[in-house]
Design an enzyme around this catalytic site. Structure first.
Site, PDB file in Angstrom:
ATOM      1  N   LYS A 138       1.254   4.215  58.308  1.00  0.00           N
ATOM      2  CA  LYS A 138       1.386   5.605  58.203  1.00  0.00           C
ATOM      3  C   LYS A 138       0.320   6.270  58.904  1.00  0.00           C
ATOM      4  O   LYS A 138      -0.802   6.047  58.546  1.00  0.00           O
ATOM      5  CB  LYS A 138       1.708   5.975  56.821  1.00  0.00           C
ATOM      6  CG  LYS A 138       1.602   7.546  56.480  1.00  0.00           C
ATOM      7  CD  LYS A 138       1.636   7.749  54.878  1.00  0.00           C
ATOM      8  CE  LYS A 138       1.547   9.158  54.597  1.00  0.00           C
ATOM      9  NZ  LYS A 138       1.929   9.591  53.183  1.00  0.00           N
ATOM     10  N   ARG A 176       3.325  11.715  42.729  1.00  0.00           N
ATOM     11  CA  ARG A 176       2.368  12.902  42.366  1.00  0.00           C
ATOM     12  C   ARG A 176       2.340  13.498  41.288  1.00  0.00           C
ATOM     13  O   ARG A 176       1.524  14.675  40.569  1.00  0.00           O
ATOM     14  CB  ARG A 176       2.200  14.027  43.575  1.00  0.00           C
ATOM     15  CG  ARG A 176       1.789  13.160  44.962  1.00  0.00           C
ATOM     16  CD  ARG A 176       1.595  14.506  46.053  1.00  0.00           C
ATOM     17  NE  ARG A 176       1.690  13.806  47.207  1.00  0.00           N
ATOM     18  CZ  ARG A 176       1.911  14.397  48.219  1.00  0.00           C
ATOM     19  NH1 ARG A 176       1.830  15.874  48.185  1.00  0.00           N
ATOM     20  NH2 ARG A 176       1.780  13.658  49.406  1.00  0.00           N
ATOM     21  N   GLU A 205      11.345   9.396  50.515  1.00  0.00           N
ATOM     22  CA  GLU A 205       9.757   8.958  49.948  1.00  0.00           C
ATOM     23  C   GLU A 205       9.523   9.716  48.763  1.00  0.00           C
ATOM     24  O   GLU A 205       9.139  10.994  49.112  1.00  0.00           O
ATOM     25  CB  GLU A 205       8.809   8.980  51.118  1.00  0.00           C
ATOM     26  CG  GLU A 205       7.383   8.571  50.368  1.00  0.00           C
ATOM     27  CD  GLU A 205       6.391   9.020  51.481  1.00  0.00           C
ATOM     28  OE1 GLU A 205       5.118   9.394  50.885  1.00  0.00           O
ATOM     29  OE2 GLU A 205       6.621   9.038  52.698  1.00  0.00           O
TER      30      GLU A 205
END
Length: 219
Positions: free
Chosen positions: A135, A51, A47
């Protein structure tokens, strides 16, 4: 787990590996060797979080140059990002939270997705919309294993990938829960190892993470 993830929204991200590395790529040059080290260590699902400015390019590089990797995009928070990362080669999507607009975009993407939840109401709302895999974030801050245990009885159809504050010692406690398919974490990517491009160390830590299971410890 080394089999590829089918390109279908109904495919399960949770069954790829016990641990999904949560990767922040600051230097694009690190993306491919880092991914190769993770795959060599037995963690194919990677993943890459959105960011940093190079995140989408990192996804594209990993998708194009690391055949064993199943690269996905994390910290997906807008419908526009969904289109960008899928075009770059992302094979699954992870969000820290969700809205109806974001959920619609993820459904339409053609790839599996894990919308983020941290409350019972959010879980119920997703179940109402036909989503059963989610999640759980931020896992430790939102109640950890005790919270997920409490959800298992009334909401057994929901399955989770807890992420946030999880390490090699706590991961087996999460993996022991019936409603947890895998955990997300970054402990196999210490900042000093990445800064020093010590990919052998990353591979060794990935291998240890890939061997984690319910009831195991890192010691």
């Amino acid at each position: 787990m080394t089999s590829p993830l089918p390109s279908s929204p109904s495919a399960s991200v949770l069954n790829l590996a016990p641990v999904v590395p949560v990767v922040v790529v600051d230097d694009l040059a690190d993306a491919v060797p880092l991914a190769r080290a993770l795959v060599a260590g037995g963690l194919p699902a990677i993943e890459v979080t959105l960011r940093t400015p190079v995140a989408v390019d990192a996804i594209r590089a990993i998708a194009g140059e690391v055949p064993g990797a199943v690269v996905g995009a994390g910290t997906v928070i807008t419908p526009e990002q969904v289109g960008q990362v899928v075009a770059a080669g992302a094979r699954f999507l992870v969000s820290p939270g969700w809205t109806d607009a974001l959920l619609a975009a993820m459904r339409a993407s053609g790839v599996p997705f894990l919308p983020g939840v941290s409350t019972t109401s959010e879980v119920v709302a997703l179940l109402e919309r036909g989503v059963r895999e989610m999640k759980f974030f931020p896992a430790e801050a939102a109640g950890g294993t005790a919270y997920l245990k409490a959800l298992a009885a009334p909401l057994p159809q929901a399955r989770f990938c807890p992420t946030g504050g999880i390490g090699p010692d706590s991961a087996p406690e999460y993996l022991a829960l019936p409603n947890v398919g895998c955990v997300g974490g970054s402990w196999m990517l210490p900042k000093d190892a990445v800064a020093g491009r010590d990919w052998a160390r990353v591979e060794a830590l990935a291998r240890a993470a890939a061997g984690l299971s319910a009831g195991a410890t890192s010691r």
